[in-house]
Scaffold this motif. Structure first.
Motif, PDB file in Angstrom:
ATOM      1  N   ASP A   1       5.750  -0.969  -0.785  1.00 23.05           N
ATOM      2  CA  ASP A   1       4.597  -1.430  -1.566  1.00 23.05           C
ATOM      3  C   ASP A   1       4.068  -0.316  -2.469  1.00 23.05           C
ATOM      4  OD1 ASP A   1       4.601  -3.964  -0.416  1.00 23.05           O
ATOM      5  OD2 ASP A   1       3.290  -3.354   1.226  1.00 23.05           O
ATOM      6  N   TRP A   2       4.041   0.910  -1.966  1.00 23.41           N
ATOM      7  CA  TRP A   2       3.572   2.049  -2.773  1.00 23.41           C
ATOM      8  C   TRP A   2       4.601   2.414  -3.834  1.00 23.41           C
ATOM      9  CZ3 TRP A   2       1.323   6.140   1.182  1.00 23.41           C
ATOM     10  CH2 TRP A   2       0.342   5.516   1.965  1.00 23.41           C
ATOM     11  N   GLN A   3       5.877   2.360  -3.470  1.00 25.98           N
ATOM     12  CA  GLN A   3       6.929   2.688  -4.427  1.00 25.98           C
ATOM     13  C   GLN A   3       6.875   1.736  -5.622  1.00 25.98           C
ATOM     14  OE1 GLN A   3       8.871   5.335  -4.017  1.00 25.98           O
ATOM     15  NE2 GLN A   3       8.760   5.781  -1.833  1.00 25.98           N
ATOM     16  N   GLN A   4       6.618   0.455  -5.358  1.00 21.63           N
ATOM     17  CA  GLN A   4       6.536  -0.525  -6.437  1.00 21.63           C
ATOM     18  C   GLN A   4       5.374  -0.218  -7.380  1.00 21.63           C
ATOM     19  OE1 GLN A   4       6.213  -4.194  -4.269  1.00 21.63           O
ATOM     20  NE2 GLN A   4       8.429  -4.394  -3.940  1.00 21.63           N
ATOM     21  N   ILE A   5       4.258   0.196  -6.830  1.00 15.95           N
ATOM     22  CA  ILE A   5       3.105   0.538  -7.671  1.00 15.95           C
ATOM     23  C   ILE A   5       3.407   1.776  -8.500  1.00 15.95           C
ATOM     24  CG2 ILE A   5       0.708   1.368  -7.586  1.00 15.95           C
ATOM     25  CD1 ILE A   5       0.334  -0.600  -5.210  1.00 15.95           C
ATOM     26  N   ASP A   6       4.110   2.736  -7.937  1.00 16.78           N
ATOM     27  CA  ASP A   6       4.517   3.923  -8.688  1.00 16.78           C
ATOM     28  C   ASP A   6       5.410   3.536  -9.859  1.00 16.78           C
ATOM     29  OD1 ASP A   6       4.891   6.597  -9.371  1.00 16.78           O
ATOM     30  OD2 ASP A   6       6.537   6.872  -7.970  1.00 16.78           O
ATOM     31  N   ASP A   7       6.294   2.572  -9.637  1.00 17.46           N
ATOM     32  CA  ASP A   7       7.235   2.125 -10.676  1.00 17.46           C
ATOM     33  C   ASP A   7       6.676   1.029 -11.573  1.00 17.46           C
ATOM     34  OD1 ASP A   7       9.097   3.883  -9.596  1.00 17.46           O
ATOM     35  OD2 ASP A   7       9.986   2.355  -8.291  1.00 17.46           O
ATOM     36  N   MET A   8       5.443   0.565 -11.269  1.00 16.38           N
ATOM     37  CA  MET A   8       4.830  -0.541 -11.994  1.00 16.38           C
ATOM     38  C   MET A   8       5.688  -1.812 -11.907  1.00 16.38           C
ATOM     39  SD  MET A   8       1.818   0.108 -13.357  1.00 16.38           S
ATOM     40  CE  MET A   8       0.962   1.461 -12.514  1.00 16.38           C
ATOM     41  N   THR A   9       6.279  -2.040 -10.730  1.00 18.75           N
ATOM     42  CA  THR A   9       7.057  -3.262 -10.488  1.00 18.75           C
ATOM     43  C   THR A   9       6.391  -4.130  -9.422  1.00 18.75           C
ATOM     44  OG1 THR A   9       8.435  -2.145  -8.825  1.00 18.75           O
ATOM     45  CG2 THR A   9       9.236  -2.145 -11.113  1.00 18.75           C
ATOM     46  N   HIS A  10       5.150  -3.822  -9.094  1.00 15.83           N
ATOM     47  CA  HIS A  10       4.443  -4.573  -8.057  1.00 15.83           C
ATOM     48  C   HIS A  10       4.191  -6.012  -8.504  1.00 15.83           C
ATOM     49  CE1 HIS A  10       1.587  -2.349 -10.649  1.00 15.83           C
ATOM     50  NE2 HIS A  10       0.909  -3.491 -10.648  1.00 15.83           N
ATOM     51  N   ASN A  11       4.004  -6.888  -7.533  1.00 19.42           N
ATOM     52  CA  ASN A  11       3.780  -8.309  -7.801  1.00 19.42           C
ATOM     53  C   ASN A  11       2.695  -8.837  -6.857  1.00 19.42           C
ATOM     54  OD1 ASN A  11       5.002  -9.065  -5.265  1.00 19.42           O
ATOM     55  ND2 ASN A  11       7.007  -8.755  -6.206  1.00 19.42           N
ATOM     56  N   PRO A  12       2.351 -10.121  -6.943  1.00 18.22           N
ATOM     57  CA  PRO A  12       1.266 -10.659  -6.109  1.00 18.22           C
ATOM     58  C   PRO A  12       1.535 -10.655  -4.606  1.00 18.22           C
ATOM     59  CG  PRO A  12       1.596 -12.040  -8.044  1.00 18.22           C
ATOM     60  CD  PRO A  12       2.749 -11.089  -8.005  1.00 18.22           C
ATOM     61  N   ASP A  13       2.756 -10.302  -4.188  1.00 18.07           N
ATOM     62  CA  ASP A  13       3.065 -10.239  -2.761  1.00 18.07           C
ATOM     63  C   ASP A  13       2.997  -8.820  -2.209  1.00 18.07           C
ATOM     64  OD1 ASP A  13       3.613 -13.054  -2.486  1.00 18.07           O
ATOM     65  OD2 ASP A  13       5.473 -12.699  -3.588  1.00 18.07           O
ATOM     66  N   ASN A  14       2.511  -7.874  -2.994  1.00 13.78           N
ATOM     67  CA  ASN A  14       2.421  -6.487  -2.563  1.00 13.78           C
ATOM     68  C   ASN A  14       1.419  -6.348  -1.417  1.00 13.78           C
ATOM     69  OD1 ASN A  14       1.131  -3.626  -2.772  1.00 13.78           O
ATOM     70  ND2 ASN A  14       3.063  -3.456  -3.890  1.00 13.78           N
ATOM     71  N   GLY A  15       1.891  -5.839  -0.286  1.00 14.03           N
ATOM     72  CA  GLY A  15       1.050  -5.756   0.899  1.00 14.03           C
ATOM     73  C   GLY A  15      -0.075  -4.745   0.788  1.00 14.03           C
ATOM     74  N   ALA A  16       0.142  -3.650   0.082  1.00 16.77           N
ATOM     75  CA  ALA A  16      -0.912  -2.644  -0.064  1.00 16.77           C
ATOM     76  C   ALA A  16      -2.084  -3.202  -0.854  1.00 16.77           C
ATOM     77  CB  ALA A  16      -0.350  -1.400  -0.752  1.00 16.77           C
ATOM     78  N   LEU A  17      -1.785  -3.974  -1.878  1.00 15.76           N
ATOM     79  CA  LEU A  17      -2.854  -4.574  -2.678  1.00 15.76           C
ATOM     80  C   LEU A  17      -3.621  -5.609  -1.867  1.00 15.76           C
ATOM     81  CD1 LEU A  17      -0.987  -4.944  -6.088  1.00 15.76           C
ATOM     82  CD2 LEU A  17      -2.652  -3.190  -5.420  1.00 15.76           C
ATOM     83  N   ARG A  18      -2.911  -6.319  -1.001  1.00 15.52           N
ATOM     84  CA  ARG A  18      -3.622  -7.284  -0.159  1.00 15.52           C
ATOM     85  C   ARG A  18      -4.547  -6.557   0.825  1.00 15.52           C
ATOM     86  NH1 ARG A  18      -2.194 -11.642   4.569  1.00 15.52           N
ATOM     87  NH2 ARG A  18      -4.083 -12.857   4.243  1.00 15.52           N
ATOM     88  N   ASN A  19      -4.087  -5.399   1.331  1.00 15.93           N
ATOM     89  CA  ASN A  19      -4.949  -4.630   2.222  1.00 15.93           C
ATOM     90  C   ASN A  19      -6.245  -4.237   1.532  1.00 15.93           C
ATOM     91  OD1 ASN A  19      -3.279  -4.684   4.462  1.00 15.93           O
ATOM     92  ND2 ASN A  19      -2.245  -2.775   3.957  1.00 15.93           N
ATOM     93  N   ILE A  20      -6.144  -3.744   0.306  1.00 18.15           N
ATOM     94  CA  ILE A  20      -7.357  -3.360  -0.421  1.00 18.15           C
ATOM     95  C   ILE A  20      -8.258  -4.569  -0.604  1.00 18.15           C
ATOM     96  CG2 ILE A  20      -8.225  -2.636  -2.685  1.00 18.15           C
ATOM     97  CD1 ILE A  20      -5.905  -0.662  -2.812  1.00 18.15           C
ATOM     98  N   PHE A  21      -7.684  -5.686  -1.008  1.00 17.60           N
ATOM     99  CA  PHE A  21      -8.457  -6.912  -1.214  1.00 17.60           C
ATOM    100  C   PHE A  21      -9.183  -7.308   0.073  1.00 17.60           C
ATOM    101  CE2 PHE A  21      -9.090 -11.455  -1.947  1.00 17.60           C
ATOM    102  CZ  PHE A  21      -9.391 -11.516  -3.294  1.00 17.60           C
ATOM    103  N   GLN A  22      -8.454  -7.316   1.180  1.00 16.97           N
ATOM    104  CA  GLN A  22      -9.045  -7.729   2.450  1.00 16.97           C
ATOM    105  C   GLN A  22     -10.092  -6.742   2.947  1.00 16.97           C
ATOM    106  OE1 GLN A  22      -5.350  -8.251   4.792  1.00 16.97           O
ATOM    107  NE2 GLN A  22      -6.051 -10.337   5.111  1.00 16.97           N
ATOM    108  N   TRP A  23      -9.760  -5.464   2.897  1.00 21.69           N
ATOM    109  CA  TRP A  23     -10.650  -4.472   3.489  1.00 21.69           C
ATOM    110  C   TRP A  23     -11.952  -4.351   2.705  1.00 21.69           C
ATOM    111  CZ3 TRP A  23      -6.183  -0.393   4.225  1.00 21.69           C
ATOM    112  CH2 TRP A  23      -5.378  -0.819   5.288  1.00 21.69           C
TER     113      TRP A  23
END
Length: 491
Positions: free
Chosen positions: A83-105
């Motif tokens: 999930d972090w590697q995708q954000i580094d590469d700007m290839t993240h999508n709506p299924d990225n778990g790290a982004l969901r963690n931020i949203f939830q927390w």
């Protein structure tokens, strides 16, 4: 606060809410508040629970650097924490778990705040106005993090929500959220004291600094300048003389701390529930992969969030911030020939020195329970935001004074001053705040995203709303622009 509030958090809020209280969605008929909020202690303990979710913003800090041109993802290999590697590469999508963690927390923090506000009139006690003011400050902090990452999001105010409500509430625009934050922060700034008896609690300075930041992100430069000036002229804060001492574990909550998130390194936690951990998780993830020898006083880590050579080499000769910001492992090992380490992904010899892990008796997992506080808002940050707001508003004189204060500390003299142009101030922010999680959002709000590898304009300014959250909300929310093929897509 580190040794009092944090300990209470573990006891009280695992009992009250558990680890997974994202929106506090309540099944009809199961609301049970008649046995709570009957005393000042109940309100104070509930407020501690709102503070508790600040510990999860370790992830916001890491991603704010990894997404920018300041940092490479690192890790053991190219698929380590994908999930972090995708954000580094700007290839993240709506299924990225790290982004969901931020949203939830962040929403978990908001929901805990709303729980207090929902029952604010149930019991009276002497400190009630301040408890409510601290609560609204924290709610504003969490909402501001959400807007930075996702833009417009659903706004829940003053009460928890039922399952039915969760499926029917629409997203608010970022303008609507900013307007609410302005109202709340203006209100609480008039209530909160400049100083609190426990470090880490919200103060008037923290509320004004966050309000100024809200104005700055909206390009309300006059309002931002006036608000930051109130903080600067209050006399409550001063720059730490030695830059290297700002981030020392022995110098926490120092004169430069406007708002500091408290961490405790000797309380249990594990990989199964990151939001339950009381230590600073980011620190263990960012440390070098030491393997043998005497590398005291440091501890080993997982080698994430590797500073880019571009930022390492951006400092002028004589700038004391470079050595205090980046840990050069090759220089370290040259003085400790018995020390060995494993080379991870993206290795270039540098690590984040501001938040390096220390061997400090942390338990039970030394990678998760470090006590390094996060300096969320520093006085130098306020000075540079004020300089930016003033120069954008045409007041170069004030901007020059504020920029000079930061530069003079960095070089230890007055001979390295530069003109307070917008470009110079923004570059100074990059140098001063490297590794602290602000860079990506500074780049986005100022339009300086061309140096971010893989960045797509009109898409990557925001992160996608987690797909599962849209589905859980009955598909009532449009996805952010560029992350969906659907015609229901918005900025």
């Amino acid at each position: 606060m580190k040794n009092t509030i944090k300990l209470i958090m573990v006891v009280v809020f695992v009992t009250l809410f558990g680890c997974d209280d994202y929106l506090e969605v309540l099944p009809p008929g199961q609301e049970n508040t008649e046995n709570f909020f009957n005393s000042a202690e109940d309100y104070e303990n509930a407020l501690i629970g709102v503070y508790d979710l600040l510990s999860t913003t370790y992830l916001n800090q890491i991603l704010g650097e990894i997404a920018s041109d300041n940092s490479l993802c690192g890790g053991e290999n190219p698929t380590d924490v994908l999930d972090w590697q995708q954000i580094d590469d700007m290839t993240h999508n709506p299924d990225n778990g790290a982004l969901r963690n931020i949203f939830q927390w962040m929403y978990a923090g908001i929901s805990r705040a709303n729980y207090i506000i929902e029952f604010k009139d149930k019991t009276d006690f002497d400190r009630k106005n301040q408890v409510l003011a601290e609560t609204k400050f924290l709610r504003s902090y969490y909402y501001f993090e959400l807007v930075k990452f996702f833009g417009g999001v659903p706004m829940y105010l003053d009460k928890r929500i039922s399952i039915e409500e969760a499926q029917s509430i629409n997203k608010s625009t970022k303008e609507e959220i900013y307007a609410q934050l302005e109202r709340d922060l203006l209100e609480v700034a008039n209530i909160l004291p400049w100083q609190q008896s426990q470090p880490g609690r919200a103060t008037r300075g923290a509320a004004l600094a966050l309000l100024g930041k809200v104005y700055l992100y909206q390009e309300k430069y006059s309002d931002a300048a006036q608000t930051f000036d109130l903080v600067i002229n209050s006399g409550q804060y001063s720059l730490v003389t030695d830059f290297a001492m700002i981030f020392s574990n022995q110098n926490e909550n120092n004169s430069e701390s406007v708002f500091e998130i408290q961490y405790f390194g000797q309380e249990g936690g594990g990989f199964g529930c990151f939001q339950c951990v009381e230590g600073n998780i980011a620190v263990g993830f960012m440390g070098p992969r030491f393997r043998s020898g005497n590398y005291a006083p440091y501890a080993d880590g997982f080698s994430f969030n590797i500073p880019s050579l571009a930022i390492v080499n951006a400092y002028q000769a004589g700038d004391t911030r470079q050595a205090a910001t980046f840990f050069n492992i090759n220089d370290f090992v040259a003085t400790r020939p018995d020390v060995t380490f494993t080379v991870g992904h993206d290795h270039n010899g540098y690590f984040n020195f501001k938040y390096i892990p220390f061997a400090e008796g942390n338990a039970p997992d030394p990678h998760l329970t470090h006590s390094n506080n996060y300096r969320a808002i520093r006085f130098a940050d306020v000075l540079l935001m004020a300089a930016e707001a003033h120069v954008q508003g045409g007041s170069a004189g004030s901007a020059q004074i504020y920029l000079d204060r930061v530069r003079d500390r960095a070089f230890g003299n007055t001979t390295n001053r530069i003109t307070a142009t917008l470009a110079n101030i923004l570059q100074e922010r990059r140098l001063e705040l490297a590794g602290e999680g602000h860079r990506f959002f500074d780049q986005v709000r100022t339009g300086e995203t061309a140096t971010i590898p893989g960045f797509t304009t009109d898409k990557n300014e925001l992160f996608p709303i987690p797909r599962i959250e849209i589905e859980l909300a009955g598909n009532n929310w449009c996805q952010n622009k560029g992350y969906s093929s659907s015609t229901c897509s918005e900025q």
